[in-house]
Every structure is written in C-alpha cells, then in structure tokens.
Design a protein around this motif. Sequence first.
Motif, PDB file in Angstrom:
ATOM      1  N   UNK A   1      26.622  11.702  11.325  1.00  0.00           N
ATOM      2  CA  UNK A   1      25.810  11.267  10.183  1.00  0.00           C
ATOM      3  C   UNK A   1      24.460  10.741  10.645  1.00  0.00           C
ATOM      4  N   UNK A   2      24.434  10.010  11.727  1.00  0.00           N
ATOM      5  CA  UNK A   2      23.184   9.429  12.212  1.00  0.00           C
ATOM      6  C   UNK A   2      22.192  10.488  12.681  1.00  0.00           C
ATOM      7  N   UNK A   3      22.662  11.690  12.961  1.00  0.00           N
ATOM      8  CA  UNK A   3      21.751  12.760  13.372  1.00  0.00           C
ATOM      9  C   UNK A   3      20.748  13.109  12.284  1.00  0.00           C
ATOM     10  N   UNK A   4      21.054  12.743  11.047  1.00  0.00           N
ATOM     11  CA  UNK A   4      20.139  13.052   9.940  1.00  0.00           C
ATOM     12  C   UNK A   4      19.054  11.998   9.754  1.00  0.00           C
ATOM     13  N   UNK A   5      19.054  10.944  10.574  1.00  0.00           N
ATOM     14  CA  UNK A   5      18.053   9.882  10.420  1.00  0.00           C
ATOM     15  C   UNK A   5      16.619  10.412  10.494  1.00  0.00           C
ATOM     16  N   UNK A   6      16.266  11.280  11.459  1.00  0.00           N
ATOM     17  CA  UNK A   6      14.880  11.776  11.488  1.00  0.00           C
ATOM     18  C   UNK A   6      14.477  12.526  10.221  1.00  0.00           C
ATOM     19  N   UNK A   7      15.424  13.224   9.586  1.00  0.00           N
ATOM     20  CA  UNK A   7      15.105  13.937   8.344  1.00  0.00           C
ATOM     21  C   UNK A   7      14.763  12.949   7.232  1.00  0.00           C
ATOM     22  N   UNK A   8      15.524  11.855   7.148  1.00  0.00           N
ATOM     23  CA  UNK A   8      15.216  10.822   6.154  1.00  0.00           C
ATOM     24  C   UNK A   8      13.878  10.162   6.466  1.00  0.00           C
ATOM     25  N   UNK A   9      13.579   9.985   7.742  1.00  0.00           N
ATOM     26  CA  UNK A   9      12.297   9.376   8.114  1.00  0.00           C
ATOM     27  C   UNK A   9      11.123  10.263   7.718  1.00  0.00           C
ATOM     28  N   UNK A  10      11.309  11.584   7.796  1.00  0.00           N
ATOM     29  CA  UNK A  10      10.239  12.492   7.384  1.00  0.00           C
ATOM     30  C   UNK A  10       9.941  12.313   5.897  1.00  0.00           C
ATOM     31  N   UNK A  11      10.977  12.215   5.076  1.00  0.00           N
ATOM     32  CA  UNK A  11      10.760  12.001   3.642  1.00  0.00           C
ATOM     33  C   UNK A  11      10.067  10.666   3.386  1.00  0.00           C
ATOM     34  N   UNK A  12      10.500   9.616   4.097  1.00  0.00           N
ATOM     35  CA  UNK A  12       9.838   8.323   3.944  1.00  0.00           C
ATOM     36  C   UNK A  12       8.390   8.404   4.419  1.00  0.00           C
ATOM     37  N   UNK A  13       8.145   9.141   5.498  1.00  0.00           N
ATOM     38  CA  UNK A  13       6.782   9.304   5.997  1.00  0.00           C
ATOM     39  C   UNK A  13       5.895  10.045   5.019  1.00  0.00           C
ATOM     40  N   UNK A  14       6.436  11.099   4.396  1.00  0.00           N
ATOM     41  CA  UNK A  14       5.652  11.831   3.402  1.00  0.00           C
ATOM     42  C   UNK A  14       5.321  10.939   2.213  1.00  0.00           C
ATOM     43  N   UNK A  15       6.293  10.141   1.771  1.00  0.00           N
ATOM     44  CA  UNK A  15       6.035   9.226   0.661  1.00  0.00           C
ATOM     45  C   UNK A  15       4.931   8.245   1.022  1.00  0.00           C
ATOM     46  N   UNK A  16       4.947   7.748   2.251  1.00  0.00           N
ATOM     47  CA  UNK A  16       3.907   6.814   2.694  1.00  0.00           C
ATOM     48  C   UNK A  16       2.547   7.495   2.762  1.00  0.00           C
ATOM     49  N   UNK A  17       2.517   8.726   3.267  1.00  0.00           N
ATOM     50  CA  UNK A  17       1.250   9.458   3.362  1.00  0.00           C
ATOM     51  C   UNK A  17       0.655   9.695   1.981  1.00  0.00           C
ATOM     52  N   UNK A  18       1.482  10.090   1.021  1.00  0.00           N
ATOM     53  CA  UNK A  18       0.980  10.312  -0.331  1.00  0.00           C
ATOM     54  C   UNK A  18       0.523   9.009  -0.965  1.00  0.00           C
ATOM     55  N   UNK A  19       1.256   7.937  -0.725  1.00  0.00           N
ATOM     56  CA  UNK A  19       0.859   6.638  -1.281  1.00  0.00           C
ATOM     57  C   UNK A  19      -0.480   6.188  -0.714  1.00  0.00           C
ATOM     58  N   UNK A  20      -0.672   6.402   0.562  1.00  0.00           N
ATOM     59  CA  UNK A  20      -1.911   5.961   1.171  1.00  0.00           C
ATOM     60  C   UNK A  20      -3.109   6.802   0.782  1.00  0.00           C
ATOM     61  N   UNK A  21      -2.910   8.123   0.677  1.00  0.00           N
ATOM     62  CA  UNK A  21      -4.030   9.029   0.413  1.00  0.00           C
ATOM     63  C   UNK A  21      -4.212   9.327  -1.071  1.00  0.00           C
ATOM     64  N   UNK A  22      -3.114   9.682  -1.727  1.00  0.00           N
ATOM     65  CA  UNK A  22      -3.167  10.111  -3.130  1.00  0.00           C
ATOM     66  C   UNK A  22      -2.073   9.399  -3.915  1.00  0.00           C
ATOM     67  N   UNK A  23      -2.278   8.134  -4.234  1.00  0.00           N
ATOM     68  CA  UNK A  23      -1.195   7.366  -4.868  1.00  0.00           C
ATOM     69  C   UNK A  23      -0.697   7.955  -6.179  1.00  0.00           C
ATOM     70  N   UNK A  24      -1.550   8.682  -6.888  1.00  0.00           N
ATOM     71  CA  UNK A  24      -1.093   9.293  -8.137  1.00  0.00           C
ATOM     72  C   UNK A  24      -0.207  10.522  -7.899  1.00  0.00           C
ATOM     73  N   UNK A  25      -0.157  10.993  -6.656  1.00  0.00           N
ATOM     74  CA  UNK A  25       0.620  12.191  -6.334  1.00  0.00           C
ATOM     75  C   UNK A  25       1.925  11.868  -5.623  1.00  0.00           C
ATOM     76  N   UNK A  26       2.378  10.594  -5.712  1.00  0.00           N
ATOM     77  CA  UNK A  26       3.597  10.225  -4.989  1.00  0.00           C
ATOM     78  C   UNK A  26       4.822  10.965  -5.518  1.00  0.00           C
ATOM     79  N   UNK A  27       4.724  11.541  -6.717  1.00  0.00           N
ATOM     80  CA  UNK A  27       5.839  12.332  -7.233  1.00  0.00           C
ATOM     81  C   UNK A  27       6.141  13.510  -6.313  1.00  0.00           C
ATOM     82  N   UNK A  28       5.157  13.887  -5.459  1.00  0.00           N
ATOM     83  CA  UNK A  28       5.397  14.961  -4.509  1.00  0.00           C
ATOM     84  C   UNK A  28       6.519  14.649  -3.542  1.00  0.00           C
ATOM     85  N   UNK A  29       6.711  13.354  -3.212  1.00  0.00           N
ATOM     86  CA  UNK A  29       7.821  12.974  -2.338  1.00  0.00           C
ATOM     87  C   UNK A  29       9.158  13.247  -3.017  1.00  0.00           C
ATOM     88  N   UNK A  30       9.212  12.956  -4.317  1.00  0.00           N
ATOM     89  CA  UNK A  30      10.450  13.254  -5.051  1.00  0.00           C
ATOM     90  C   UNK A  30      10.648  14.762  -5.201  1.00  0.00           C
TER      91      UNK A  30
END
Length: 531
Positions: free
Chosen positions: A434-463
Amino acid sequence: MTAWPLQLTGTRVLAGFVLRRERVRVAVWTTAVPLLVLLTAASVKGLYPTQHDLDVAARASEDNAASIAFNGPPLALDTLGGEVAFQTGSLGLVLVALMTLFTVGRQTRGEEEAGRAELVRSMAVGRHANAAAALIVAVAMNVVVGVLLTAGLIAMDLPVSGSAVFGASFCALGLVFAGATTVLAQISENTRVVHGGAGALLGLAFLLRAVGDIGDGTVSWLSPLGWVQKARPYAGERWWPLLIAAGCAVATVVVAAVLAGRRDLGAGLVAPRPGPERAAPALGRPLGLARRLQRGALLGWSCAVFLAGAAYGWVADDVEDFVSDNDTMRDIITGYGGADLTDAYLSRSLLTVALLGAGFAVQSALLPRGEETALRAEPVLATPVSRRRWVGSHLMVAMGGSVVVLVSAGLGTGVTYAAVSRDAGQIPRLLGAALAYAPALWVLAGLATALYGLLPRAVVGAWALFALCLLAGLLGEVLGLPERVTGLSPFEHVPHLPAEEFTVVPLLVLTLLAAGLTAVGQAGFRGRDVG
C-alpha cells in the motif's frame, strides 16, 4: 423570534444566485455520480455476459458477509439488473449523500460563517430564504442524478420499472441528507462540524445497513440507506419504502425551519465550547495549526479506507470461487502480474483503496485555497509567518497524511486477509504494497499546490485528474481506454504489489515530479496577491 409562518421572500432569486455560484460543482457532481455508476454497470454487464456467469457470481456473493456488508442485500443476483444494483448501489448512494450534504452545508452554515448571509439578510430577504434556496438546488441536483441514472440504465436494456426505482432511490436518499444537514446547520455555528456531523450520520447509516443485511434485515430499517435499498430494484420492486425516506426528509426540513426561528443569525443552537485560556504551543506554529485544521478529515479518510481495505481483504481468500468459471473477470484481475490470482486480486484491491485515499491528498492540499477565500489566510500571513512556511505546513500535512491514509488501507487489507488466511506475515507484506502508492498521492497533492499557487481559480483541475485516475484505475481496462489516456494517471506508473516486482525507479520519478510541482506552486503563491 418565531419560525412560522415561513419567511421565504427572495427565495427564487437566491436559488438563482446559488446555482450561478455553484454551477461548476453542480455540473461536476450531477455528471460524475451517474456516469460512474453507469460505467460500473457497463463493466458488470461485460463481466457477466451469460446466465451461467451470473449464476456463479450469485452463488459466490449471496453468502459472503463481507461482500454483503460492503454492497448491500443480495437480491436477484442471478439477473443482470440485480447484479448491477448490488455492485453499484452502495457506492452510488454514498456519493449522492456526500454530494447533498456538502452542497447544503456550504450554502447554509457556510454562508453564515463567511458573513455573506448577514449581508443578504440586510435586504428584503426572509429568514428561511437562504436555506430554502439551498434545498431547492440540492433537490434539483438529486432529481437530475436520478433521471440520468434511470435513462442510462434503460438505455442498457435493463427493465424500466427496476431502473426507475433504482434512480428514485438515489433521489430519495439525497433528500434525507438534505434535510438532516439543514437541521445540523441550525445546531452548530461551524461548517466543519456540520459536514462532520452529517458525515457521521452517513457512516452510522452505512454501519446499521451493513449489520442488518448480514443478519435478518431488521436492523437495516433503522438506516436511510436500508430504506432505499428495501425498494428492491430489479428484484420485485416496491415503492413504499421510498415514502419513508421522503417523509423523513419533510420532517427534518420542518424541524430545521422551527429551529431557525429560535437562534440568531450566525449563531447555532449549541454554543461553541469555550477553549482553554491558553492555546497549545503547537497552535502558535503554522504546522500545528494545519494539523489541527485537518485532523478530522484525516481521521475520516483513514477510517473509510481501512474499512474498504478490510472488506477487500476479507474476501481475498475466496476470490477463486468468484471467478472460477468467468474467464473475462479472471483476465481483468490477473492483468497485474497474472501468475497468482489472489495476489493479483490484492493488487487490484490496494489500487482501489489507494485511489480512494487520493481524495484526501487533493482535499488537504487545497485547504489553503479555502482558508484564503474565507479570509482566514490574511490574518495569519500578517504575522511573521512567511507565505512559503504557511503553504508548506499544509503541504506537509497533505504529504504526511497521505502516508497515514495508505497505512490505514494496508492495515485494513492486511489484518483481515491475515485473519482468513491465518498468515500474519501478510500484514507487513500488504502494508508495504500500500505504501508504494505514496508517490502517486504526492503527485496529486503537488498538482493541487501548483494550481493553487499559479491559477487558484483552476484548482478544479486537481479534482479532474483525481477523477481520471479513478476512471483509469477502476474501469480503464473494462472500457478499453487507450494507453495515452491511462498513462496520465500516476497510479499506472506504480509497481502494483504484490503481483508485480518492486521497482524503485518509477517511484523516484514520481517523487521528483511531486517535488517539482510543489516548488512551482510555492513560487506562484509568493508572486501573486492573496485573495
């Protein structure tokens, strides 16, 4: 203050405002829920193409307590409609309940907490208009979901009466949670408490339904989920249990209207508990505050994936019986690794619970957006706390919490599988998988952070990426999605343990990608205005 007569002046205009502001969420929810259920129904239809396949699946499920607890009562499983209702019903109903409680909670207590309701009420607007507008939108969303489901299932050549009852059951459950959430919005003055309380009611309803269905079915009558599933779609339909749900919805709305007249605007009937004279030292630091804000969500997600993993682990030892004569299902399960059927099934199960846990990673990483729009970020940033430290604290909780969620998923799967297989060594084995999937979850969290920082109105892209991951991971092979589409999911680049061999390179690449995305998000947030 009086509750009657109802004061509904301005309700129609407010409903239009709610629909205008929530148009993206409304479109996503009312499309995603029926689409997920219909895609799953299509996959079930493909997995059991013959009556023999349905008979084998029915024999394997009808006496399996874990499967019944997870899916619902085993009714008419030797028919395609019964199998579709069994495989998709519980998940779809839970999603509809979540859709409704989040919508109503945000548009009632959330509006009061943000101070917007007070501005609206300063005009010629009735006391109950805001809640009535939220209920109108929520009811409309549930009706749309029910109609789309009914039409989609009929288009799959399933019986019309069963499809109509199935769609109506979704709508009925949504109405129950619309009313319940409205009542909770009158009691507490905190939106998180309202959402948490409604979520707890949903969890209790699921538990009572599961206990009842494993037993003689009596306890299921104490649960709204049990009421709507007692309508028996595709298994000798009966409409009257849905009237119980409708009556409960009406009663809770009446109670909410009465309670609304006995409190002040912005306050709840239950006063918040006074805190200690001095806050804990940790709350004086950004990381401590972030942990405090997210501990409830982390606990809820961890419990959810633990229970899901436990259900999958409980049936892992009997997977051979499920697919003994179904070559299609065997081929799908053994798509990862392929040699050992049980290991391949466990790999699929861990992928599923990891995908569910990814919802926490996205939600947690986007919490700064909610704090900013609620005007709570600026007071914190007005102190010596830097922007980088503030966002980084929430990101640390998202990353660390993702690991906690995966640990819960691995333990849930491992403990139950170890119990049925009588092999305690399965616990650390599946925990590591199960822990092998941690980097995949981190990528999603990273994308959410990138969208929040650059284009906060586009954070729906993470979802949107989260939804794509769900689609690719759960239904990609059944639907024959091209590799260029499924390859967009970071989960497809993780070694699917225990069926596949462990390789560290893709995990390192995903970790570096997550780090790069978070760095981009941090830089973007430092370069833009707050709010």
